[in-house]
Design an enzyme around this catalytic site. Structure first.
Site, PDB file in Angstrom:
ATOM      1  N   HIS A  93      -3.252  -4.932   0.566  1.00 32.35           N
ATOM      2  CA  HIS A  93      -2.810  -5.226   1.746  1.00 32.35           C
ATOM      3  C   HIS A  93      -2.342  -6.771   2.175  1.00 32.35           C
ATOM      4  O   HIS A  93      -3.918  -7.261   3.235  1.00 32.35           O
ATOM      5  CB  HIS A  93      -3.402  -4.399   3.284  1.00 32.35           C
TER       6      HIS A  93
ATOM      7  N   CYS B 104       0.624  -0.735  -0.322  1.00 31.20           N
ATOM      8  CA  CYS B 104      -0.014  -0.040  -0.227  1.00 31.20           C
ATOM      9  C   CYS B 104       0.673   1.165   0.035  1.00 31.20           C
ATOM     10  O   CYS B 104       1.916   1.649  -1.246  1.00 31.20           O
ATOM     11  CB  CYS B 104      -0.958   0.204   1.223  1.00 31.20           C
TER      12      CYS B 104
ATOM     13  N   GLU C 236      -1.409  -8.376   4.349  1.00 23.74           N
ATOM     14  CA  GLU C 236      -0.826  -8.924   5.732  1.00 23.74           C
ATOM     15  C   GLU C 236      -1.603  -8.923   6.954  1.00 23.74           C
ATOM     16  O   GLU C 236      -1.021  -8.536   8.037  1.00 23.74           O
ATOM     17  CB  GLU C 236       0.790  -7.382   5.943  1.00 23.74           C
TER      18      GLU C 236
END
Length: 234
Positions: A169, A91, A171
């Site tokens: 994202h 991002c 993660e």
């Protein structure tokens, strides 16, 4: 430390944006990891001391040089690129890396918040999702970059050299989502996003998003960053 151990630097920009699944993946790969809170004005390390740099998301804009750490991180990423150190940008990190390499970052006409599919030109690297999005900015590809994935709002993934920049994202975990909903409720209100529905969807997507993220990280490290034992021993 074994000479073939991956040495990774994770750049974190504020308290609510931890590495999440990146940490679990690096642990599984047996990596030695340093996490730098670059917003706290700590001394910058030499990127050449690492075989991987991961730049996480941020509430700030990659084009906003009034934010002190933006210029500092841009300088670090520029040195990494000049030294052929692989960078994985998530991002904000993907946006800033695009800017450093000659692309342009700007406020997007179409914010994206939620679990959204992407159109992928390389599903083995970046699956079509859904991936979690929470961003108000976009970017243009730096010269020489290969577009890997996109949505109608803009680029979602690109490869240039040994670097992979992402708009989404991978993660994110349920714990991270809980923290984001608490930290940034005003952004959800402004975009008409139901926080409870977002949390529920995150729980529902947890298993598949974890599989997609692990495959993306592994594929990136092995085929784009090319972090083989021979490379790590250099």
């Amino acid at each position: 430390m074994n000479e073939s151990t991956l040495r990774a630097l994770v750049l974190q920009h504020e308290e609510p944006t931890p590495p999440g699944l990146v940490t679990e993946w690096l642990d599984r790969r047996g990596a030695t990891v340093d996490v730098l809170r670059i917003d706290l004005d700590e001394p910058l390390p030499d990127p050449r001391d690492y075989q991987l740099i991961v730049s996480l998301g941020s509430e700030f804009a990659a084009f906003d040089d009034s934010v002190p750490f933006v210029k500092r991180e841009a300088a670090l990423l520029r040195q990494a690129a000049e030294s052929d150190v692989p960078v994985l940008g998530l991002c904000f990190g993907g946006q800033l890396m695009a800017r450093v390499l000659g692309g342009r970052c700007f406020r997007s006409e179409r914010p994206e918040i939620g679990w959204l599919p992407v159109r992928s030109n390389d599903p083995e690297l970046v699956a079509e999702g859904p991936w979690f999005q929470w961003h108000f900015d976009s970017f243009t590809l730096p010269p020489g970059a290969k577009l890997i994935a996109e949505t109608d709002a803009g680029p979602q993934a690109y490869v240039i050299g040994r670097t992979l920049g992402l708009q989404f994202h991978p993660e994110v975990t349920t714990e991270i989502m809980d923290a984001w909903v608490r930290a940034y409720p005003h952004e959800l209100r402004e975009e008409g996003v139901d926080p409870d529905a977002l949390l529920e969807q995150t729980k529902q997507q947890s298993a598949i998003s974890r599989r997609n993220a692990e495959r993306l990280f592994d594929r990136y490290l092995d085929t784009v960053a090319r972090a083989t034992p021979e490379v790590l021993q250099r």
